[in-house]
Motif scaffolding. Structure first.
Motif, short mmCIF file in Angstrom:
data_model
loop_
_atom_site.label_atom_id
_atom_site.label_comp_id
_atom_site.label_asym_id
_atom_site.label_seq_id
_atom_site.Cartn_x
_atom_site.Cartn_y
_atom_site.Cartn_z
N SER A 40 1.09 -1.32 -0.01
CA SER A 40 0.16 -0.29 -0.01
C SER A 40 0.77 0.97 -0.01
CB SER A 40 -0.41 -0.01 1.24
OG SER A 40 -0.28 -0.13 2.41
N ASP A 41 2.54 1.08 0.21
CA ASP A 41 2.80 2.57 0.97
C ASP A 41 3.82 1.95 -0.67
OD1 ASP A 41 4.86 0.41 2.06
OD2 ASP A 41 4.45 1.51 3.72
N ALA A 42 4.14 1.35 -1.04
CA ALA A 42 5.71 1.22 -2.15
C ALA A 42 5.29 2.43 -2.89
CB ALA A 42 5.57 -0.16 -3.42
N PRO A 43 4.12 2.72 -3.54
CA PRO A 43 4.86 4.35 -4.82
C PRO A 43 5.02 5.48 -3.94
CG PRO A 43 2.32 2.78 -4.84
CD PRO A 43 2.43 2.34 -3.31
N SER A 44 5.16 5.60 -2.64
CA SER A 44 5.53 7.50 -1.91
C SER A 44 6.61 6.31 -1.26
CB SER A 44 4.69 7.03 -0.41
OG SER A 44 4.74 5.83 0.46
N ALA A 45 7.12 5.40 -1.87
CA ALA A 45 9.09 4.82 -2.00
C ALA A 45 9.75 5.79 -2.57
CB ALA A 45 9.35 3.73 -1.48
N ALA A 46 8.81 6.34 -4.07
CA ALA A 46 9.80 6.39 -5.57
C ALA A 46 9.52 8.06 -4.92
CB ALA A 46 9.03 6.16 -6.56
N ARG A 47 10.66 9.09 -5.90
CA ARG A 47 11.02 9.79 -5.71
C ARG A 47 9.40 11.11 -6.28
NH1 ARG A 47 13.10 14.46 -9.24
NH2 ARG A 47 12.89 12.77 -10.53
N GLU A 48 9.27 11.73 -5.29
CA GLU A 48 7.86 12.56 -5.94
C GLU A 48 7.67 13.84 -7.03
OE1 GLU A 48 5.30 12.45 -2.00
OE2 GLU A 48 6.74 14.33 -1.89
N ALA A 49 7.49 13.38 -8.30
CA ALA A 49 7.13 14.85 -9.00
C ALA A 49 6.69 15.84 -8.95
CB ALA A 49 6.53 14.07 -9.60
N ALA A 50 6.04 15.50 -7.85
CA ALA A 50 4.69 16.77 -6.65
C ALA A 50 4.01 15.85 -5.79
CB ALA A 50 3.33 17.56 -7.73
N ALA A 51 3.50 17.83 -4.80
CA ALA A 51 3.00 16.60 -3.25
C ALA A 51 2.09 17.66 -2.99
CB ALA A 51 3.80 16.24 -2.19
N LEU A 52 0.51 17.26 -1.89
CA LEU A 52 0.34 18.47 -1.39
C LEU A 52 0.01 17.77 0.00
CD1 LEU A 52 -1.54 20.66 -1.21
CD2 LEU A 52 -3.45 19.68 -2.34
N THR A 53 0.98 18.45 1.37
CA THR A 53 0.10 17.43 2.67
C THR A 53 -0.32 19.30 3.18
OG1 THR A 53 3.32 17.75 2.85
CG2 THR A 53 2.18 15.67 2.07
N GLY A 54 -0.45 18.44 4.78
CA GLY A 54 -0.90 19.13 5.91
C GLY A 54 -2.09 19.27 6.31
N THR A 55 -2.02 20.17 7.53
CA THR A 55 -3.75 20.55 7.67
C THR A 55 -3.73 21.49 8.74
OG1 THR A 55 -3.16 17.93 9.09
CG2 THR A 55 -4.59 20.03 10.17
N ALA A 56 -4.83 22.01 8.27
CA ALA A 56 -5.44 23.37 8.42
C ALA A 56 -6.03 23.18 9.22
CB ALA A 56 -4.43 23.98 7.60
N LYS A 57 -6.99 24.21 9.57
CA LYS A 57 -8.39 24.92 9.86
C LYS A 57 -8.58 26.16 9.49
CE LYS A 57 -8.48 23.27 14.56
NZ LYS A 57 -10.40 22.67 14.59
N LEU A 58 -9.94 25.99 8.52
CA LEU A 58 -10.44 27.45 7.01
C LEU A 58 -10.64 28.54 8.47
CD1 LEU A 58 -12.82 25.74 4.78
CD2 LEU A 58 -10.13 26.07 5.09
N ASP A 59 -10.25 29.64 8.28
CA ASP A 59 -10.50 30.94 8.99
C ASP A 59 -12.22 30.73 9.17
OD1 ASP A 59 -9.88 32.95 10.66
OD2 ASP A 59 -9.16 33.95 9.14
N ARG A 60 -12.51 30.46 9.76
CA ARG A 60 -13.64 31.10 10.96
C ARG A 60 -14.58 31.54 11.58
NH1 ARG A 60 -16.49 26.82 6.69
NH2 ARG A 60 -15.93 27.32 4.78
N PRO A 61 -15.38 32.29 11.34
CA PRO A 61 -16.04 32.51 13.09
C PRO A 61 -15.82 31.24 14.25
CG PRO A 61 -18.11 32.99 11.62
CD PRO A 61 -16.65 32.11 10.88
N PRO A 62 -16.21 32.04 15.62
CA PRO A 62 -16.90 30.98 16.66
C PRO A 62 -17.64 30.14 16.13
CG PRO A 62 -16.29 33.03 17.63
CD PRO A 62 -15.91 33.57 15.55
N GLY A 63 -17.95 28.68 16.66
CA GLY A 63 -19.02 27.84 16.01
C GLY A 63 -18.98 27.12 14.92
N ASP A 64 -18.21 26.96 14.62
CA ASP A 64 -18.05 27.14 12.77
C ASP A 64 -16.41 26.29 13.08
OD1 ASP A 64 -17.66 26.83 9.73
OD2 ASP A 64 -17.92 28.59 9.26
N ASP A 65 -16.28 25.04 12.77
CA ASP A 65 -14.93 24.81 12.53
C ASP A 65 -14.49 23.57 11.86
OD1 ASP A 65 -12.65 23.91 14.03
OD2 ASP A 65 -13.84 21.94 14.92
N ALA A 66 -14.04 23.94 10.71
CA ALA A 66 -14.06 22.68 9.49
C ALA A 66 -12.33 22.61 9.64
CB ALA A 66 -14.39 23.76 8.30
N THR A 67 -11.71 21.88 9.26
CA THR A 67 -10.45 21.38 9.47
C THR A 67 -10.17 20.38 7.67
OG1 THR A 67 -10.82 21.26 11.24
CG2 THR A 67 -8.89 20.06 10.92
#
Length: 194
Positions: A40-67
């Motif tokens: 399942s993780d064999a493809p990730s062992a190859a050198r990458e051409a591109a990637a998008l990674t990370g975690t963040a919350k959207l900038d929302r008002p109190p009471g609206d939590d989107a991650t």
């Protein structure tokens, strides 16, 4: 003259030994990596051409939590076909007014990058709460990696929630990054196409 030819031979032998050591070292590292990797993780062992990674919350008002958590990769061998990207996207969105909540996980099926902007699409494989209707549907995200506060866009911007996405949405389609992530809530990183 004799001294110069001896020096050339020593340099040539040294270069050969370094090359052989490098090959042996990379073979050992490759063997170790290959033996540690699962199917399942064999493809990730190859050198990458591109990637998008990370975690963040959207900038929302109190009471609206989107991650969002994104782990999308395109291997170097597949750089000419962004539809061979792999990875996962995890979303959660909970609001108090109106009352809404749910989380989802999706399998990445396309990744395109240009500079510090990436568009990724994925098919929802699991969901709960208010996002159950998104199972089996494709969603798209566009990220503009700006460092401390990234820009963020999503394909369901005009329809409300991912449940309302069309059943035939194409791969790597999303909206312009019109929204923002919350400063200090995490970071999304774009590795541009090589």
């Amino acid at each position: 003259m004799h001294r110069r030819s001896t020096l050339i031979r020593v340099v040539a032998v040294g270069a050969t030994l370094l090359t052989l050591a490098g090959v042996a070292g990379s073979a050992t590292a490759s063997d170790a990596t290959a033996s540690d990797a699962t199917a399942s993780d064999a493809p990730s062992a190859a050198r990458e051409a591109a990637a998008l990674t990370g975690t963040a919350k959207l900038d929302r008002p109190p009471g609206d939590d989107a991650t969002v958590t994104i782990d999308a990769h395109l291997d170097a061998a597949d750089k000419n076909d962004p539809r061979k990207a792999h990875g996962t996207i995890k979303l959660s969105h909970y609001m108090t007014n109106p009352k809404f909540g749910g989380s989802a996980e999706a399998r990445v099926d396309c990744l395109l990058t240009g500079g510090k902007v990436a568009t990724v699409s994925a098919v929802v494989t699991k969901a709960d709460g208010g996002l159950k209707g998104a199972i089996g549907k494709r969603l798209g995200l566009t990220i503009h990696d700006q460092g401390k506060q990234d820009r963020f866009g999503y394909s369901w911007a005009m329809v409300g929630i991912p449940n309302d996405l069309p059943d035939d949405m194409p791969k790597c389609v999303s909206a312009a990054p019109f929204d923002k992530t919350k400063p200090g809530s995490g970071d999304l990183h774009v590795l541009p196409m090589k």
